[in-house]
Design a protein around this motif. Structure first.
Motif, PDB file in Angstrom:
ATOM      1  N   TYR A 193       0.888  -1.170   0.000  1.00  0.00           N
ATOM      2  CA  TYR A 193       0.000   0.000   0.000  1.00  0.00           C
ATOM      3  C   TYR A 193       0.916   1.207   0.000  1.00  0.00           C
TER       4      TYR A 193
ATOM      5  N   ALA B 150       2.200  -4.867   2.868  1.00  0.00           N
ATOM      6  CA  ALA B 150       1.188  -5.523   3.688  1.00  0.00           C
ATOM      7  C   ALA B 150       1.303  -7.040   3.601  1.00  0.00           C
TER       8      ALA B 150
ATOM      9  N   PRO C 256      -4.286 -12.688  13.349  1.00  0.00           N
ATOM     10  CA  PRO C 256      -4.697 -11.498  14.101  1.00  0.00           C
ATOM     11  C   PRO C 256      -5.128 -10.369  13.168  1.00  0.00           C
ATOM     12  N   SER C 257      -5.872  -9.443  13.733  1.00  0.00           N
ATOM     13  CA  SER C 257      -6.382  -8.321  12.949  1.00  0.00           C
ATOM     14  C   SER C 257      -5.222  -7.525  12.347  1.00  0.00           C
ATOM     15  N   GLY C 258      -5.361  -7.183  11.098  1.00  0.00           N
ATOM     16  CA  GLY C 258      -4.353  -6.357  10.437  1.00  0.00           C
ATOM     17  C   GLY C 258      -3.198  -7.147   9.864  1.00  0.00           C
ATOM     18  N   CYS C 259      -3.311  -8.484   9.866  1.00  0.00           N
ATOM     19  CA  CYS C 259      -2.191  -9.289   9.383  1.00  0.00           C
ATOM     20  C   CYS C 259      -2.209  -9.452   7.874  1.00  0.00           C
ATOM     21  N   GLY C 260      -3.244  -8.990   7.215  1.00  0.00           N
ATOM     22  CA  GLY C 260      -3.233  -8.993   5.752  1.00  0.00           C
ATOM     23  C   GLY C 260      -4.100 -10.060   5.107  1.00  0.00           C
ATOM     24  N   LYS C 261      -5.027 -10.636   5.863  1.00  0.00           N
ATOM     25  CA  LYS C 261      -5.881 -11.679   5.290  1.00  0.00           C
ATOM     26  C   LYS C 261      -6.750 -11.109   4.174  1.00  0.00           C
ATOM     27  N   SER C 262      -7.417  -9.981   4.486  1.00  0.00           N
ATOM     28  CA  SER C 262      -8.299  -9.377   3.481  1.00  0.00           C
ATOM     29  C   SER C 262      -7.488  -8.947   2.267  1.00  0.00           C
ATOM     30  N   THR C 263      -6.342  -8.362   2.526  1.00  0.00           N
ATOM     31  CA  THR C 263      -5.497  -7.900   1.440  1.00  0.00           C
ATOM     32  C   THR C 263      -5.148  -9.052   0.513  1.00  0.00           C
TER      33      THR C 263
ATOM     34  N   ILE D 204      -8.066   0.103  -5.154  1.00  0.00           N
ATOM     35  CA  ILE D 204      -7.476   0.904  -4.075  1.00  0.00           C
ATOM     36  C   ILE D 204      -6.301   1.700  -4.611  1.00  0.00           C
TER      37      ILE D 204
ATOM     38  N   GLU E  41     -14.779 -12.797   6.006  1.00  0.00           N
ATOM     39  CA  GLU E  41     -15.557 -12.774   7.249  1.00  0.00           C
ATOM     40  C   GLU E  41     -17.053 -12.679   6.965  1.00  0.00           C
TER      41      GLU E  41
ATOM     42  N   HIS F 211     -12.503 -14.910  11.710  1.00  0.00           N
ATOM     43  CA  HIS F 211     -11.891 -14.666  13.021  1.00  0.00           C
ATOM     44  C   HIS F 211     -12.311 -15.731  14.010  1.00  0.00           C
TER      45      HIS F 211
HETATM   46  N1  LIG Z   1      -6.527   0.717   1.745  1.00  0.00           N
HETATM   47  C1  LIG Z   1      -5.434   0.583   2.490  1.00  0.00           C
HETATM   48  N2  LIG Z   1      -4.481   1.529   2.433  1.00  0.00           N
HETATM   49  C2  LIG Z   1      -3.365   1.419   3.186  1.00  0.00           C
HETATM   50  N3  LIG Z   1      -3.133   0.415   4.023  1.00  0.00           N
HETATM   51  C3  LIG Z   1      -4.047  -0.561   4.131  1.00  0.00           C
HETATM   52  C4  LIG Z   1      -5.248  -0.515   3.367  1.00  0.00           C
HETATM   53  N4  LIG Z   1      -5.986  -1.605   3.671  1.00  0.00           N
HETATM   54  C5  LIG Z   1      -5.264  -2.297   4.579  1.00  0.00           C
HETATM   55  N5  LIG Z   1      -4.119  -1.668   4.855  1.00  0.00           N
HETATM   56  C6  LIG Z   1      -3.082  -2.140   5.776  1.00  0.00           C
HETATM   57  O1  LIG Z   1      -2.661  -3.407   5.370  1.00  0.00           O
HETATM   58  C7  LIG Z   1      -2.529  -4.276   6.474  1.00  0.00           C
HETATM   59  C8  LIG Z   1      -3.404  -5.500   6.284  1.00  0.00           C
HETATM   60  O2  LIG Z   1      -4.767  -5.132   6.296  1.00  0.00           O
HETATM   61  P1  LIG Z   1      -5.932  -6.152   6.077  1.00  0.00           P
HETATM   62  O3  LIG Z   1      -7.181  -5.375   5.940  1.00  0.00           O
HETATM   63  O4  LIG Z   1      -5.595  -7.048   4.981  1.00  0.00           O
HETATM   64  O5  LIG Z   1      -5.935  -6.941   7.434  1.00  0.00           O
HETATM   65  P2  LIG Z   1      -6.882  -8.119   7.900  1.00  0.00           P
HETATM   66  O6  LIG Z   1      -6.022  -9.261   8.197  1.00  0.00           O
HETATM   67  O7  LIG Z   1      -7.979  -8.323   6.927  1.00  0.00           O
HETATM   68  O8  LIG Z   1      -7.443  -7.531   9.256  1.00  0.00           O
HETATM   69  P3  LIG Z   1      -8.901  -7.757   9.896  1.00  0.00           P
HETATM   70  O9  LIG Z   1      -8.878  -9.111  10.461  1.00  0.00           O
HETATM   71  O10 LIG Z   1      -8.961  -6.728  10.957  1.00  0.00           O
HETATM   72  O11 LIG Z   1      -9.885  -7.587   8.812  1.00  0.00           O
HETATM   73  C9  LIG Z   1      -2.921  -3.484   7.694  1.00  0.00           C
HETATM   74  O12 LIG Z   1      -1.757  -3.056   8.338  1.00  0.00           O
HETATM   75  C10 LIG Z   1      -3.667  -2.299   7.155  1.00  0.00           C
HETATM   76  O13 LIG Z   1      -3.433  -1.171   7.946  1.00  0.00           O
END
Ligand SMILES: Nc1ncnc2c1ncn2[C@@H]1O[C@H](COP(=O)(O)OP(=O)(O)OP(=O)(O)O)[C@@H](O)[C@H]1O
Ligand SMILES: [Mg+2]
Lengths: 433, 290
Positions: B52, B57, B76-83, B95, B212, B243
């Motif tokens: 990003y 990420a 854990p939250s923010g580990c990049g699963k959604s990404t 994005i 999720e 989760h």
């Molecule tokens: N649009 C974005 N722009 C910049 N950074 C982003 C963006 N989306 C996610 N991130 C960063 O990328 C990292 C991974 O985010 P991601 O949303 O993939 O986490 P996640 O594992 O899905 O978390 P959660 O379980 O809370 O959904 C995080 O550090 C987040 O801050």
């Protein structure tokens, strides 16, 4: 092990502190609400004052004193022997009216007295008779009773009689007043609905002046503005919001659009004069050019509000559509645009209302000319409502004062109609969930 | 404060936090353990990095998702699963500033690349989002939208059939068959999510990505959707982010554990939850952090 016990405040102390602040919090809230109510009240009051002032001044313009005359379409007097375009143009209808007046007041002799008598009737009355004869050629050689417009001085005097007993004579002589009262007593002079005001264009004679030309001119101008500015504005907003990359150029464009919204409207008039009239040689005073100039003026408003309403469409809808494999175009057309449309329409209507009331830029492109004929197309010379108001407000005759206010009423009516349409449209579109 | 320290014991507390500290500090040299690859891969991801802007990420993730398999992604939250999930149908394209590196392919067809058209790709790889997001249109139009834009059904009768089938498979047909012309947004949260699933399967995708999908739902609706995922497995390949460890255990065959943008462990779901290979995985599923 709660946090509370770790601070040096007991629950009781905390509660006391909250209670102590409570009164002032409530007071502040009351004051804030009071301000709100006061400002709304001020606004409503201002509108009320404006409306009562305009209506009290202008409502009398919707009636006009008219005189009943027994006219004889005497071919000899008219100087014609058949009813056709050419002979009607030359026919002496004024003579017919004079005859009728002389017959009504046979005692009047002497040149100046007679001239005084003739001036009871509007100098435009002859045109009305001509039109009647043109539509009913069989009347030639016949007699009939007609109502013709009284002169504006007569009208002013008659209308002032309802306010005070003696009335306001102004330019009306004592002698004339006697005749007027005689006609009034016999029911031959009445205040009747002022049709002329809605059927005629501008005129030097107040009793012949109407709003029609300006109203039609305004509608043509607005039509041009709407047809140009809405699609262009929406397309620009969609491109900037949905497709354009975010870089220095688009930032620059955005800043400039915002700046454009704040440019004094007269500048757009000068631009229009230079470009549309001097360079492209489009006709002067035409709704086409007026509409183009107002398009320039309203575009920023429409673009800004359209972008705002595009922005307010929840991103989840875009994601959903994109996730289904919709192309960007489809996302916009199928999902974003329908949801943003109500907001865009609101913006467009605000822009249109602004355009409807705009005077300055139109003066620059010659829409201030004295125009008598009702325009039939977007290239005919015409004027618009606010310019007409401006022109009448500048005229010395008393009868134009009430017409000014009446024109304002017409302008407000158009505005209210437009806004009502907008609200209705928005409701209708919003019901698509 | 003092009482707490006494109760927990200073040694234990300090020991715990250093243990965690050690775990986190190992992140520099995390190597994926377990079995990230399979023979019959539907989706192949090799050395995927996602940025990003300047921040990375996802770090060098390689993973296969097998045909007709449900793979759960936890972490854990923010580990990049959604990404990571969003890379699979290129939703990250939308994005600003997001950049994806690495080789990703669907049945051997590259997912990224100048020549790849995202429209047919997204028809093959459907997505269900965390928050139910039906279109503000009728239930029928919601499901019919995909088939319409992709020109799958030419006649109304065909479309009707697709809509009914999709709603049946999503287990929603009986609840909505009398109100197909009513807005999809008027359904309950659980029904809306099933509508979104019906919408996704209406274009017969090969892969369904779920981020999720049950996080906004009550246990009954969740159970219904988990059942559904199990049924869908016959025909689809599914990647699901969750989760809920229980959910991962219930619906998936393989589980991938992510930590700070890295893929830590991939194994059979049972192995991950009963006998994790990596200490980070163990720490996470036993609830020591996350
Ligand atoms: N649009 C974005 N722009 C910049 N950074 C982003 C963006 N989306 C996610 N991130 C960063 O990328 C990292 C991974 O985010 P991601 O949303 O993939 O986490 P996640 O594992 O899905 O978390 P959660 O379980 O809370 O959904 C995080 O550090 C987040 O801050
Ligand atoms: Mg997420």
């Amino acid at each position: 092990m709660t946090d509370l016990t770790q601070t040096n405040l007991t629950q009781k102390q905390v509660r006391e502190r909250i209670a102590a602040r409570l009164a002032s919090r409530h007071r502040k809230e009351k004051i804030f609400r009071g301000f709100g109510i006061a400002s709304i009240a001020f606004g409503v009051l201002a509108v009320l004052v404006l409306f009562t002032d305009i209506i009290s001044k202008g409502s009398s313009a919707f009636v006009q004193s008219q005189i009943q005359l027994q006219v004889n379409y005497d071919p000899a007097e008219l100087g014609i022997d058949k009813v056709d375009q050419e002979s009607l143009a030359w026919a002496n209808f004024d003579g017919v009216i004079r005859n009728a007046l002389r017959e009504r007041f046979p005692d009047v002799t002497g040149r100046s007295e007679k001239r005084e008598l003739y001036s009871l009737v509007s100098s435009g009355a002859g045109f009305d008779l001509r039109e009647r004869l043109q539509n009913n050629p069989e009347l030639l050689g016949q007699s009939e009773t007609v109502w013709v417009n009284a002169d504006d001085d007569v009208d002013t005097y008659v209308k002032s009689l309802s306010k005070s007993k003696d009335g306001f004579l102004g330019r009306t002589s004592e002698q004339k007043a006697v005749w007027i009262n005689a006609l009034r007593d016999s029911g031959e002079l009445k205040k009747r609905f002022n049709k002329t005001f809605f059927t005629n264009g501008d005129s030097r004679e107040p009793e012949q002046a109407g709003i029609r030309a300006a109203l039609v001119g305004s509608l043509f101008t607005l039509l041009v503005t709407l047809v140009l500015s809405f699609p262009i504005g929406v397309a620009a907003a969609i491109y900037l919001e949905e497709f354009a990359p975010k870089n220095r150029w688009t930032d620059l464009i955005e800043v400039n659009i915002n700046n454009l919204a704040a440019v004094p409207s007269i500048v757009f008039g000068l631009l229009g004069l230079a470009i549309f009239i001097n360079f492209f040689e489009l006709p002067r005073s035409a709704p086409l050019v007026g509409g183009l100039v107002l398009t320039l003026m309203t575009l920023p408003t429409i673009i800004i509000s359209s972008r705002a309403s595009l922005k307010s469409v929840p991103p989840s809808i875009r994601e959903a559509a994109m996730g289904m494999g919709a192309s960007r175009m489809q996302v916009v057309l199928h999902h974003v645009l329908p949801l943003a449309m109500p907001g865009m329409l609101t913006g467009a209507i605000i822009g249109m209302a602004q355009a409807l009331g705009e005077t300055a830029p139109l003066l620059m492109i010659g829409m201030v000319a004295f125009i008598v004929d009702v325009p039939h197309g977007i290239t005919d010379p015409s004027t618009v409502l606010p310019v007409q108001i401006f022109l009448w407000a500048d005229s010395p005759e008393r009868a134009f004062v009430e017409r000014t206010s009446a024109a304002i009423m017409v302008l407000l009516a158009v505005l209210i109609t437009m806004n009502t349409c907008a609200v209705w449209l928005r409701k209708k579109l919003e019901r698509r969930w | 404060m003092s009482t707490m320290t006494l109760n927990a014991g200073p040694a234990a507390a300090v020991g715990d936090s250093t243990a965690e500290q050690n775990l986190v500090n190992t992140k520099a040299d995390i190597k994926t353990v377990g079995s990230p690859f399979c023979d019959d891969a539907k989706l192949r991801m090799r050395n995927v990095n996602v940025f990003y802007g300047e921040t990375q990420a996802i770090h060098d993730v390689s993973l296969d998702i097998g045909r007709n398999q449900v793979v759960a992604m936890i972490g854990p939250s923010g580990c990049g699963k959604s990404t990571f999930l969003r890379c699979l149908n290129r939703m990250n394209d939308t994005i600003e500033g997001c950049r994806v590196e690495g080789e990703l392919s669907l049945d051997g067809d590259p997912i990224y690349g100048a020549k790849v058209d995202v429209v047919p790709l997204r028809a093959r790889v459907g997505m269900v989002f965390q928050k139910p997001n039906p279109f503000p249109k009728s239930i029928y139009d919601n499901v019919a939208y995909g088939p319409k834009i992709h020109g799958i059904a030419s006649r109304r009768a065909e479309l009707d059939e697709i809509v009914e089938n999709s709603l049946r498979r999503a287990g929603l047909w009986n609840e909505v068959k009398d109100r197909l012309d009513k807005p999809g947004t008027g359904l309950s949260g659980g029904q809306q999510q099933r509508l979104c699933i019906a919408r996704a399967i209406a274009v017969s995708p090969e892969v369904i990505l779920m981020d999720e999908p049950c996080s906004a739902l009550d246990p009954i609706a969740t159970a219904r959707i988990e059942e559904l995922i199990d049924e869908l497995r016959e025909n689809y390949t599914i990647a699901i982010v969750t989760h809920s460890m229980q959910q991962a255990a219930r619906v998936s065959q393989r589980t991938a554990y992510f930590h700070l943008g890295k893929l830590v462990e991939v194994n059979d779901t049972e192995t991950v939850f009963t006998n994790p290979e990596h200490e980070l995985t163990e720490a996470y599923i036993t609830g020591r952090f996350g």
